[in-house]
Design an enzyme around this catalytic site. Structure first.
Site, PDB file in Angstrom:
ATOM      1  N   ASP A  51     -20.665 -67.927  61.269  1.00 26.33           N
ATOM      2  CA  ASP A  51     -19.575 -68.372  60.401  1.00 26.33           C
ATOM      3  C   ASP A  51     -18.354 -67.465  60.621  1.00 26.33           C
ATOM      4  O   ASP A  51     -17.923 -67.277  61.766  1.00 26.33           O
ATOM      5  CB  ASP A  51     -20.058 -68.392  58.944  1.00 26.33           C
ATOM      6  CG  ASP A  51     -19.051 -68.959  57.961  1.00 26.33           C
ATOM      7  OD1 ASP A  51     -18.877 -70.183  57.933  1.00 26.33           O
ATOM      8  OD2 ASP A  51     -18.437 -68.172  57.222  1.00 26.33           O
ATOM      9  N   TYR A  55      -9.695 -66.283  54.704  1.00 27.09           N
ATOM     10  CA  TYR A  55      -9.021 -67.573  54.886  1.00 27.09           C
ATOM     11  C   TYR A  55      -7.514 -67.424  54.696  1.00 27.09           C
ATOM     12  O   TYR A  55      -6.726 -68.084  55.392  1.00 27.09           O
ATOM     13  CB  TYR A  55      -9.569 -68.598  53.884  1.00 27.09           C
ATOM     14  CG  TYR A  55     -11.020 -68.938  54.096  1.00 27.09           C
ATOM     15  CD1 TYR A  55     -11.400 -69.962  54.953  1.00 27.09           C
ATOM     16  CD2 TYR A  55     -12.025 -68.229  53.440  1.00 27.09           C
ATOM     17  CE1 TYR A  55     -12.741 -70.283  55.149  1.00 27.09           C
ATOM     18  CE2 TYR A  55     -13.364 -68.536  53.633  1.00 27.09           C
ATOM     19  CZ  TYR A  55     -13.714 -69.563  54.490  1.00 27.09           C
ATOM     20  OH  TYR A  55     -15.045 -69.870  54.692  1.00 27.09           O
ATOM     21  N   HIS A  81     -25.694 -75.494  58.062  1.00 28.23           N
ATOM     22  CA  HIS A  81     -24.775 -74.421  58.422  1.00 28.23           C
ATOM     23  C   HIS A  81     -25.409 -73.034  58.444  1.00 28.23           C
ATOM     24  O   HIS A  81     -25.163 -72.249  59.354  1.00 28.23           O
ATOM     25  CB  HIS A  81     -23.595 -74.427  57.441  1.00 28.23           C
ATOM     26  CG  HIS A  81     -22.563 -73.378  57.705  1.00 28.23           C
ATOM     27  ND1 HIS A  81     -21.770 -73.377  58.843  1.00 28.23           N
ATOM     28  CD2 HIS A  81     -22.189 -72.286  56.988  1.00 28.23           C
ATOM     29  CE1 HIS A  81     -20.954 -72.330  58.804  1.00 28.23           C
ATOM     30  NE2 HIS A  81     -21.193 -71.651  57.705  1.00 28.23           N
TER      31      HIS A  81
END
Length: 318
Positions: free
Chosen positions: A102, A232, A297
């Site tokens: 990730d 982010y 994921h």
């Protein structure tokens, strides 16, 4: 788990929590993603240390028991890679194997761009290499392609996602993230919000125990989510600062592993890039791409034995 040692190491101006097990001559640096901790690698650490490797997994900047500077400007990949290089220096390690997942995979790609001399080989999961597009900033591109409600766009405003997360029990929220098996784009309209989604009934998967969820929840309850969300919020700043590396290939040996139900693998264009030559063009030493069937994921936790074996099969060549 009692075999794993824990310590705080001063690196790059912060205090970093590091979990470590094993005493082999070759070390593996594990880099976690969002919303995770060193703990995401618990299975791989025990498995690979039993095979003679020294396994090292920090809580990244902003997570767990590592310091969390308040500003998103302190979470660029230059800061994060700097933390990891500083950690290797403090541990006396010139070169390591690297395993990322990730956001940890994103950081690992940058580590290989900035300091390939420190990486023997890389096993990356979930997020393929994303070459810098000089034509436009990433967040604006995502807004154009996926809309304002795409989760990365929703994370941009400081404090907004944190307020939504605070409306629901932290354990429920983390379970929603970890157990999600919907391969579609994560789009969360403001009218619905993350809290409403987290409150939907969700079954604990067989690979995740209540104790696991409690451990994650205890750390995120203490630290909050701002540190992780700041990764982010620094995406566009990363784009600006990394301009000198535009077009640079990844020049270390790589194995890539992804689940067929992973949201990243099912993002429009991802499969074509991974399988039709683009990935190999940008990562010329890419040796293998593994797609695990019926896997979502959080691949290293959902399929721990297989992932550990895939890592071992690759790194033992070097």
């Amino acid at each position: 788990m009692e075999k794993i040692d824990h310590k705080i190491v001063k690196v790059n101006g912060i205090n970093m929590h590091v979990a470590e097990v094993g005493e082999g001559p070759s070390a593996i640096l594990f880099i976690h993603g969002f919303p995770e901790l060193w703990y995401t690698w618990r299975h791989q650490m025990l498995s690979l240390s039993s095979l003679g490797y020294r396994a090292i997994a920090p809580d990244l900047r902003g997570y767990g028991d590592t310091d969390a500077p308040p500003s998103a400007a302190e979470y660029t990949v230059f800061h994060i890679v700097g933390d990891l290089v500083g950690l290797l220096d403090q541990l006396g390690l010139d070169q390591v194997f690297v395993v990322g997942h990730d956001w940890g995979a994103v950081v690992a790609w940058y580590l290989c761009q900035f300091r390939p001399d420190r990486v023997k080989a890389l096993v990356n999961m979930s997020v393929p290499f994303l070459p810098r597009n000089p034509m436009g900033k990433p967040v604006a591109t995502m807004r154009h392609l996926f809309g304002d409600d795409y989760y990365v766009c929703r994370f941009q405003q400081p404090g907004e996602a944190e307020e939504e997360f605070a409306r629901v029990d932290t354990a429920k929220l983390l379970l929603k993230f970890l157990a999600n098996r919907n391969p579609g784009l994560m789009v969360v309209p403001k009218a619905i919000g993350f809290a409403a989604i987290a409150d939907m009934p969700f079954t604990l998967p067989s690979w995740l125990s209540e104790e696991d969820v409690k451990y994650y929840a205890s750390k995120f309850s203490q630290k909050g989510f701002t540190g992780g969300l700041n990764y982010y919020r620094a995406i566009d700043l990363n784009w600006e600062l990394s301009a000198p590396w535009t077009g640079q290939q990844i020049k270390v040996p790589v194995k890539f592993i992804v689940g067929d139900l992973d949201v990243t693998y099912n993002t429009p264009g991802a499969k074509e890039y991974i399988h039709d030559g683009g990935f190999k063009r940008d990562v010329p030493l890419l040796q293998e791409v593994v797609v695990l069937k019926d896997t979502a994921h959080f691949i290293n936790q959902e399929r721990p034995e297989e992932v550990s074996q895939h890592i071992y099969e690759f790194i033992q060549k070097f």
